[in-house]
Write an enzyme that holds these catalytic residues in place. Structure first.
Site, PDB file in Angstrom:
ATOM      1  N   CYS A  37       0.112   3.923   2.668  1.00 43.74           N
ATOM      2  CA  CYS A  37       0.520   3.440   3.999  1.00 43.74           C
ATOM      3  C   CYS A  37       1.971   3.813   4.288  1.00 43.74           C
ATOM      4  O   CYS A  37       2.351   4.084   5.435  1.00 43.74           O
ATOM      5  CB  CYS A  37       0.361   1.929   4.102  1.00 43.74           C
ATOM      6  SG  CYS A  37      -1.333   1.329   3.891  1.00 43.74           S
TER       7      CYS A  37
ATOM      8  N   CYS B 290       0.843  -1.210   0.000  1.00 46.09           N
ATOM      9  CA  CYS B 290       0.000   0.000   0.000  1.00 46.09           C
ATOM     10  C   CYS B 290       0.873   1.252   0.000  1.00 46.09           C
ATOM     11  O   CYS B 290       1.554   1.542   0.987  1.00 46.09           O
ATOM     12  CB  CYS B 290      -0.924  -0.031   1.216  1.00 46.09           C
ATOM     13  SG  CYS B 290      -1.736   1.539   1.580  1.00 46.09           S
TER      14      CYS B 290
END
Length: 287
Positions: free
Chosen positions: A42, A39
């Site tokens: 993230c 991600c």
């Protein structure tokens, strides 16, 4: 991760969740970060959260949940996209947000629930928190040039382009995304936003539409376009109100377009409380 952050950051799984999150939150709030190694956002959010955990000096603890390894925990919290962050306090889920917020907004979120302990580092001003869409586009284009293999940056760029009113460019970036990102919740919302934005091609300005509606409350075309403008220009509740006004007074106008607009609008919004409230209002008018 700095040594100061390590003292306040820990990994969360099903084995330690009850003790280190639920029971521990009775004395110290726990911020739970749902993330994954693939991600992109993230990777931006995680270091900021760790920095704040160190700065707050134990006023809260940061629990990290790798959703690929802990799908049960992600499902229990109703996580639909990552990153998602939840604040657990006194054994209860208190608040949360989805997406990689800039540092200024993270500080604002924390300030509503947590006060730094004595000895916490003073907050540093962050000019990046004032980043506008044009600045974000420039930053992301540079990042993509440096790391073209990071496809998630292209989704971030598509979102920034849409924020900057560049719908055609945003759509081009969106169409070029790989299949795994094309179904990301943010990409799905952006697709719905683009569908709505097409209605505004050649449309009057926000001020002109307000004047038209005020002059003729039955000018449903202006109500409709005003609703779309408000929705896409960061006043979603006011936009939804315009569609509800049409639904209430002229349900069948333009083959029931008000209902279609509402359903499309719900797909663009990442605010479950707002969507739920307006879904109920729409249902009360339809049934």
């Amino acid at each position: 991760m700095t040594a100061a952050a390590q003292a306040h950051v820990f990994d969360v799984d099903t084995a330690n969740f009850e003790a280190d999150v639920l029971r521990a939150s009775l004395t110290t709030p726990v911020l739970v970060d749902f993330w994954a190694s693939w991600c992109g956002p993230c990777k931006t959010l995680g270091p900021l959260l760790e920095k704040l955990a160190a700065e707050y000096n134990g006023a809260f603890r940061l629990g990290k949940v790798d959703v690929d390894k802990n799908q049960e925990l992600a499902a229990m919290f109703g996580v639909r996209s990552i990153p998602t962050v939840m604040l657990v306090k006194d054994g209860q889920l208190l608040d949360g947000f989805a997406g990689a917020l800039p540092e200024g907004q993270l500080r604002e979120f924390l300030s509503r629930h947590v006060q730094p302990l004595e000895g916490a580092a003073a907050a540093e001003p962050e000019p990046a928190e004032q980043e506008d869409a044009a600045q974000a586009i420039n930053r992301l284009q540079q990042a993509i040039a440096a790391e073209p293999e990071r496809a998630e940056l292209k989704l971030d760029l598509a979102l920034a382009l849409m924020r900057n009113g560049q719908a055609d460019a945003a759509e081009a970036e969106l169409n070029a995304l790989p299949a795994n990102l094309a179904t990301d919740a943010r990409a799905v919302r952006l697709r719905s936003q683009l569908d709505l934005a097409r209605a505004l091609e050649g449309a009057p300005s926000l001020a002109q539409l307000r004047q038209r509606v005020q002059a003729d409350p039955t000018d449903w075309t202006s109500h409709d376009l005003l609703g779309v403008r408000l929705l896409l220009e960061d006043d979603p509740a006011a936009g939804l109100d315009q569609f509800l006004a049409i639904l209430e007074k002229a349900r069948d106008w333009n083959e029931g377009q008000a209902k279609k607009r509402l359903l499309a609008a719900f797909a663009t919004l990442d605010d479950a409380e707002l969507v739920g409230r307006y879904r109920r209002r729409m249902a009360s008018l339809l049934f």
